[in-house]
Every structure is written in C-alpha cells, then in structure tokens.
Design a protein around this motif. Structure first.
Motif, mmCIF file in Angstrom:
data_model
loop_
_atom_site.group_PDB
_atom_site.id
_atom_site.type_symbol
_atom_site.label_atom_id
_atom_site.label_comp_id
_atom_site.label_asym_id
_atom_site.label_seq_id
_atom_site.Cartn_x
_atom_site.Cartn_y
_atom_site.Cartn_z
ATOM 1 N N UNK A 1 1.476 -1.082 -5.002
ATOM 2 C CA UNK A 1 2.769 -0.839 -5.643
ATOM 3 C C UNK A 1 3.924 -1.127 -4.682
ATOM 4 N N UNK A 2 3.789 -0.660 -3.450
ATOM 5 C CA UNK A 2 4.874 -0.819 -2.483
ATOM 6 C C UNK A 2 5.054 -2.269 -2.044
ATOM 7 N N UNK A 3 3.988 -3.053 -2.086
ATOM 8 C CA UNK A 3 4.084 -4.461 -1.708
ATOM 9 C C UNK A 3 4.944 -5.254 -2.689
ATOM 10 N N UNK A 4 4.942 -4.855 -3.939
ATOM 11 C CA UNK A 4 5.619 -5.625 -4.981
ATOM 12 C C UNK A 4 7.068 -5.168 -5.120
ATOM 13 N N UNK A 5 7.845 -5.406 -4.088
ATOM 14 C CA UNK A 5 9.224 -4.904 -4.063
ATOM 15 C C UNK A 5 10.085 -5.494 -5.182
ATOM 16 N N UNK A 6 9.790 -6.706 -5.593
ATOM 17 C CA UNK A 6 10.588 -7.329 -6.639
ATOM 18 C C UNK A 6 10.348 -6.701 -8.002
ATOM 19 N N UNK A 7 9.310 -5.861 -8.113
ATOM 20 C CA UNK A 7 8.985 -5.236 -9.392
ATOM 21 C C UNK A 7 9.239 -3.728 -9.379
ATOM 22 N N UNK A 8 9.950 -3.246 -8.366
ATOM 23 C CA UNK A 8 10.221 -1.806 -8.306
ATOM 24 C C UNK A 8 10.906 -1.307 -9.577
ATOM 25 N N UNK A 9 11.740 -2.131 -10.161
ATOM 26 C CA UNK A 9 12.459 -1.707 -11.362
ATOM 27 C C UNK A 9 11.531 -1.519 -12.555
ATOM 28 N N UNK A 10 10.324 -2.109 -12.491
ATOM 29 C CA UNK A 10 9.422 -2.083 -13.636
ATOM 30 C C UNK A 10 8.152 -1.285 -13.377
ATOM 31 N N UNK A 11 8.033 -0.700 -12.186
ATOM 32 C CA UNK A 11 6.836 0.064 -11.843
ATOM 33 C C UNK A 11 7.205 1.527 -11.630
ATOM 34 N N UNK A 12 6.191 2.363 -11.590
ATOM 35 C CA UNK A 12 6.456 3.789 -11.421
ATOM 36 C C UNK A 12 5.349 4.444 -10.606
ATOM 37 N N UNK A 13 5.698 5.545 -9.963
ATOM 38 C CA UNK A 13 4.744 6.362 -9.243
ATOM 39 C C UNK A 13 4.153 7.401 -10.189
ATOM 40 N N UNK A 14 2.971 7.866 -9.841
ATOM 41 C CA UNK A 14 2.376 8.986 -10.571
ATOM 42 C C UNK A 14 2.478 10.239 -9.707
ATOM 43 N N UNK A 15 2.364 11.381 -10.344
ATOM 44 C CA UNK A 15 2.395 12.643 -9.599
ATOM 45 C C UNK A 15 1.245 12.692 -8.597
ATOM 46 N N UNK A 16 0.124 12.109 -8.955
ATOM 47 C CA UNK A 16 -1.025 12.092 -8.061
ATOM 48 C C UNK A 16 -0.742 11.272 -6.806
ATOM 49 N N UNK A 17 -0.064 10.159 -6.962
ATOM 50 C CA UNK A 17 0.280 9.329 -5.799
ATOM 51 C C UNK A 17 1.232 10.065 -4.863
ATOM 52 N N UNK A 18 2.216 10.734 -5.427
ATOM 53 C CA UNK A 18 3.143 11.515 -4.602
ATOM 54 C C UNK A 18 2.397 12.620 -3.871
ATOM 55 N N UNK A 19 1.441 13.256 -4.552
ATOM 56 C CA UNK A 19 0.665 14.336 -3.931
ATOM 57 C C UNK A 19 -0.110 13.823 -2.725
ATOM 58 N N UNK A 20 -0.686 12.622 -2.834
ATOM 59 C CA UNK A 20 -1.433 12.061 -1.708
ATOM 60 C C UNK A 20 -0.486 11.748 -0.550
ATOM 61 N N UNK A 21 0.703 11.221 -0.849
ATOM 62 C CA UNK A 21 1.671 10.942 0.216
ATOM 63 C C UNK A 21 2.047 12.233 0.945
ATOM 64 N N UNK A 22 2.290 13.296 0.189
ATOM 65 C CA UNK A 22 2.663 14.558 0.832
ATOM 66 C C UNK A 22 1.504 15.132 1.651
ATOM 67 N N UNK A 23 0.276 14.751 1.310
ATOM 68 C CA UNK A 23 -0.880 15.201 2.097
ATOM 69 C C UNK A 23 -0.951 14.465 3.428
ATOM 70 N N UNK A 24 -0.813 13.151 3.399
ATOM 71 C CA UNK A 24 -1.015 12.385 4.644
ATOM 72 C C UNK A 24 0.141 12.573 5.630
#
Length: 364
Positions: free
Chosen positions: A142-165
C-alpha cells in the motif's frame, strides 16, 4: 519559498545514513549505502535549489559532530533600505514532508530485526504472527503505491500492527518508525490515530516524543522527528501536533546538544512547519519556544547553507507581521547571529538573512 519536499524512491539498500540537506537537482538514491541498513540522515528536499539526496550515506551510520560557534557580541548594524522590500523567502505557506521510501529495503530490514526478537525470550512477545506478517506485506504494498493514496485505505488491523511494531525494543525499532513515517502521509491514517488518542489506546505524539527524548538510539530520534514533520501533511494531524507544541518543543530542544547534523536538519524542518502553522493559528507561547530553539541552533551548530537558509525561513515566518514575536527575537539578540549569515557566499542565504534583519528592525 519552501515547498513540499518530494524525495524519490531509489536503490536496493535501505540506508537513512549520512548526507546533507537537499533540494532541486536530480536526487542521488535516498537509500543508497554499501552493505548495511543504517538509519541516519534522510532530509526533506526542496524543489528549487540543488540538493544532495537526504538519505545518501556510506555503509555505516556516522553521527556528525557539529562545531560550536559562539554568540556574536559585536553590535549589529541596522539595515538601511531605500525602497520597500519584497520578501522572497518568507513567510512560508507550504508544509514540508519527507516522502522518500525504499519499501523493499525497509521491509527486509524489519523482518531481519524481528528475527532477533524471536531469539530472545524477553522480547518474544513482539514477534509477529504469520497472519501479522501478511498484514505487514500488505502495508508495504500500500505504501509503495504513492500515486494511489487517494484511492486506497488502511484497515484497523493494519494500524494495529503498526502500533505494535513501533513498540519493539529500541535497538530494533527504527524501520518500524520509518513505516509509521510513510503511513502518516496517507490521508486515511489521520482519523485512526485521532480516534486512538481519544480512546487512550495509542497516543501518537507521546510515542514520538518518547523516541526523541531517549537519546540512546540516534536513528530513532531522527526518524521520530521526521514522523512529526509528516504529521503536518493533513489537517487532522496538524490539530494534534498544534495542541502538543509545548511538549514537542521541550523534547526537540534536547536534540541540539547531540551535535548530529542530520538530526539538526530534521529539527529545523520541524520548526519551519510549526512556523508555517502559526501563520494561521497564532500561539505566542509556542513561538517563543520555537525561537529559543532556533537561537540555540544558531549559537551551537555549524550550519550548512541549506540548514542556515531554513533557519532563516523559520525565523522570518515566525516574526513576519508580528510585533510581539519581533520583540522576543530582539530581546534574545537573534539579530546579532542573523547578521553573520549576511556574509555567506550563498546568495539566497545572504538575501534571506537581510530580509530577517529588515523584519526585526521594522524597516518594511
């Protein structure tokens, strides 16, 4: 004027390493570095002035010692202007971001360091499950595709993993913070972190402040400062960082004494963003704190031209059309230090210094 910095993805090694400030000529690969991932020196780049790539470094992270300069004690001549000045370098209106990201190299290093957690019983709790590893893979894609940030979204699960690491042990944490740095540029993450703060489950600013204040790992300090820089990318984040300005400045001020030129650059960039924010959301107490840090930088750091220029942009933006801020700057004897920059050979630095002196002397 400064503008949003657009550093680009580059080589095969992830090395936030040892480079100087950057700007508009073709960038050298931001993550280039021989043999090792070494957190060090990514800088935001400015589109109109030649710059060296912010993440370029040698094979090892080597904090630079900055020479100290004593405060000027000679009287500062008052500039004389025959005509009205056109201010070309401030007030700044655009927030800076740090968006260089070699996703594959960062991911490789992240998983290498996770393996070290598995080998130690005391840190095993931080190890990712097989499912969480798949979540991390999806985050990087998801983060690699910077040109598509406007059309992509994070999930709560992804945010939870980021806060863990980002709570991994200090020695293994810097790639996780780099993931967070990029995630903060995605427009979909702001509401997650805002809700997490309100619920008490995760206080983003406090986590970053803790990494800045803990000087045992300069890489973490550096990347945490860049995370704060990227929080200015979206309005919801700007509200969060504005309300925490006093705490951020208290922690950030302690980094000047580290004498690391890359950390100094990140700190100055953060101050430029705050100064820009204060042009629309006046905060006199925070302005005083910001000027105190800029004063310490001018006194103690041997600045490279781009660093000096951004200090001047921050000062000019803080003081422009604000008599109270001008008074504070004069009381701190900032004009004496700014005057020394008028003699530098770099034209834009000297010109910006003259403009700051004009603001502080009221000759405009």
């Amino acid at each position: 004027m400064l503008d949003v910095f657009n550093t680009k993805q580059g080589g095969s090694r992830y090395v936030p390493g040892t480079s100087t400030q950057t700007s508009a000529t073709p960038m050298v690969d931001p993550f280039t570095g021989a043999g090792r991932y070494v957190p060090g020196n990514q800088q935001p780049s400015q589109p109109q002035v030649p710059q060296v790539d912010p993440f370029t470094g040698q094979s090892r992270y080597t904090p630079s010692s900055l020479a100290r300069a004593s405060k000027a004690d000679e009287p500062v001549p008052t500039p004389s202007f025959a005509a009205a000045i056109t201010f070309k370098h401030f007030p700044n209106k655009t927030f800076i971001t740090v968006d260089t990201f070699n996703a594959d190299a960062v991911k490789k290093k992240l998983f290498e360091l996770e393996a070290l957690l598995k080998a130690n019983e005391s840190t095993a709790a931080g190890v990712l499950s097989e499912h969480e590893r798949l979540v991390v893979e999806n985050i990087f894609q998801l983060l690699k595709e910077t040109s598509r940030y406007h059309a992509t979204s994070f999930t709560a699960e992804q945010i939870k993993v980021i806060t863990k690491i980002v709570h991994w042990p200090e020695a293994q944490r810097f790639p996780a913070l780099d993931v967070l740095r990029m995630a903060l540029l995605h427009p979909d993450t702001a509401h997650y972190f805002k809700d997490a703060k309100q619920s008490g489950s995760f206080d983003l600013v406090s986590v970053l402040i803790n990494n800045i204040s803990s000087h045992g790992a300069p890489a973490n300090t550096l990347v945490a400062l860049r995370c704060l820089v990227n929080m200015f990318a979206h309005q919801a984040m700007r509200t969060m960082i504005d309300s925490s300005a006093a705490q951020v400045f208290e922690a950030a001020a302690s980094t000047v004494s580290l004498n690391n030129k890359h950390i100094i650059s990140a700190l100055i960039t953060l101050l430029v963003n705050y100064a820009t924010l204060f042009t629309t959301q006046n905060n006199e107490e925070a302005k005083i704190q910001a000027m105190s840090i800029l004063l310490e930088i001018l006194e103690k750091a041997s600045l490279e031209p781009e660093q000096a220029y951004r200090v001047l942009v921050a000062l000019g933006t803080l003081c422009f059309a604000d008599e109270a801020a001008q008074g504070v700057a004069n009381n701190l004897d900032i004009p004496a230090l700014v005057h020394k920059l008028t003699t530098l050979p770099e034209a834009k630095v000297a010109q910006a210094a003259h403009e700051v002196l004009a603001v502080l002397s009221g000759h405009f």
